[in-house]
Design a protein around this motif. Sequence first.
Motif, PDB file in Angstrom:
ATOM      1  N   LEU A   1       0.834  -1.204   0.000  1.00 35.16           N
ATOM      2  CA  LEU A   1       0.000   0.000   0.000  1.00 35.16           C
ATOM      3  C   LEU A   1       0.863   1.246   0.000  1.00 35.16           C
ATOM      4  N   LEU A   2       1.875   1.254   0.832  1.00 36.84           N
ATOM      5  CA  LEU A   2       2.781   2.400   0.926  1.00 36.84           C
ATOM      6  C   LEU A   2       3.413   2.686  -0.435  1.00 36.84           C
ATOM      7  N   ALA A   3       3.913   1.640  -1.082  1.00 36.04           N
ATOM      8  CA  ALA A   3       4.577   1.812  -2.378  1.00 36.04           C
ATOM      9  C   ALA A   3       3.611   2.321  -3.442  1.00 36.04           C
ATOM     10  N   GLU A   4       2.383   1.794  -3.457  1.00 40.12           N
ATOM     11  CA  GLU A   4       1.430   2.205  -4.479  1.00 40.12           C
ATOM     12  C   GLU A   4       0.955   3.637  -4.260  1.00 40.12           C
ATOM     13  N   LEU A   5       0.795   4.043  -3.007  1.00 38.43           N
ATOM     14  CA  LEU A   5       0.387   5.422  -2.739  1.00 38.43           C
ATOM     15  C   LEU A   5       1.492   6.406  -3.131  1.00 38.43           C
TER      16      LEU A   5
END
Length: 531
Positions: A263-267
């Motif tokens: 999630l962190l990477a995609e955001l």
Amino acid sequence: MGKNKNLAAVSLRKLAEELENVNLDRLEDKAIRSITADSRQVGEGSLFVAIPGLTVDGHDYLDVAVKKGCAAVLVGKGRCRGWKHAKVACLEQSDPAKALGQLAARFHGHPARRMCMVGITGTNGKTTTTYLLESMIREAGGNPGVIGTVNYRYNAVEIPAPFTTPDPVSLQRILAEMAENGVTHVLMETSSHALEQKRVAGLRFDVALFTNLSRDHLDFHGDMESYFASKKMLFTEYLKEDGKAVVFCDDRDETGTDWGHRLLAELQADKALGYTGKKGRVLLDCGFSGTKVAVQEARESLGGTVASLATPVGELQVRSDLVGTFNLKNLLGAVGVGVALRISPDEIVAGLAHAQHAPGRLERVPAPPGVSVFVDFAHSPDALANVLQTMRRLTKGRLLVIFGCGGDRDRGKRPLMGKVAGSLADVVVLTSDNPRSENPAAILRDIEAGLLEIALPRMRLEALLTREAQQGYDIVPSRREAIRETIRHARSGDVVLLCGKGHETYQITPEGRFFFDDRLEAAAQAAVINW
């Protein structure tokens, strides 16, 4: 939190300003006295929103709504063509579910805009985190309201929660009552169902927390990718442009996937979302190391957790009566939200120390001398593994677990939970949970398949519990009997875990719904033994 009978009627044109592609000049104005998606709730002056559901389509009830006196209806795109009821206004939207939330928010005057909104999503940890944050906000001088799995509460008002996240009309009514009664911060558990079904449409959150993701609700979502996509919506569609996203990492599911890191990477990768770290949305990651909120040192015992945490506002010495590594994760997420809310370090520490224990979340209940009995809500493979791994490290004697699985829900997780329990506990007692419309024996066979996979022997429960150094399992369909016999034969140093139902005070069977509380059943057995 009942219906507010004193609500003034609202202009249909004013309501329609919230919607897309509505020609207000051509819209006949009406006085709207209520909004509903349930034809049974329609009355004179209602606006009825027809939503296509999983089993029922609201469009099939338009004539019912008209006969009951609705002033207007909102239907799907193209559905107003050929509308025959001249005295009833008809509006169209491509997404009626989203429109319902927007209309409900406007009808109640957008109450969320008068409070700080905190959304919490994830498979596990949401409820515990609300209790931690509730205490921290009080320490900081705020007045929190909570909308969650256990109940909806603010000030002295508290009602049981039929759903983790209410339907849009109920949600906006509750938020309006909170705002009118001085609530400053709303802590809302935002379930994947609620996000997917647009129950939070019309809301924007100041802070959003992702706790974790593991297998659950696949009967609804189908697969983990869809489940993750629903959770992600909180951070892409419902967080304010200057909102703060708190993401817990370092938590891998059964397949080894760290959904928090993903999630962190995609955001961060999607520049259009505005997570730049300069202006716009802000990301704050939490974890055991290498994150903005991280663990420097931690000590766990059956009495609680003591930890030193590194944070953007300095090192915090945290004490909590919460037990286990999975609760340390909850503490980290709560600290991250506290930092995002600009609560002072001293208030964060004091809030965590004074926080009320979430009901049914590794809740200690009365037990015979030398025995520890805990009730926990764990009802997914990952949650069960977390609590068993924690208790495995802290148990001096045997680890005894009692659990089942709910009916009419994801069948695929049943053998997985059996395998987890058989791998981590000394004695596994399979029993009925909420079978709902399913045959309880069939559910137990599904769970047993996981125990057979690891060749755990089955023995009669009394023999299993009275023999020395014996590992195995038994099936006791009656939950009351399973609790009674396990606690009766537990020895000093043993830990008994009652998993799956947590705070619930009922059991749903093919015969109906009955009162049942794991905590009361366990306490009753302890009282008999102690007497």
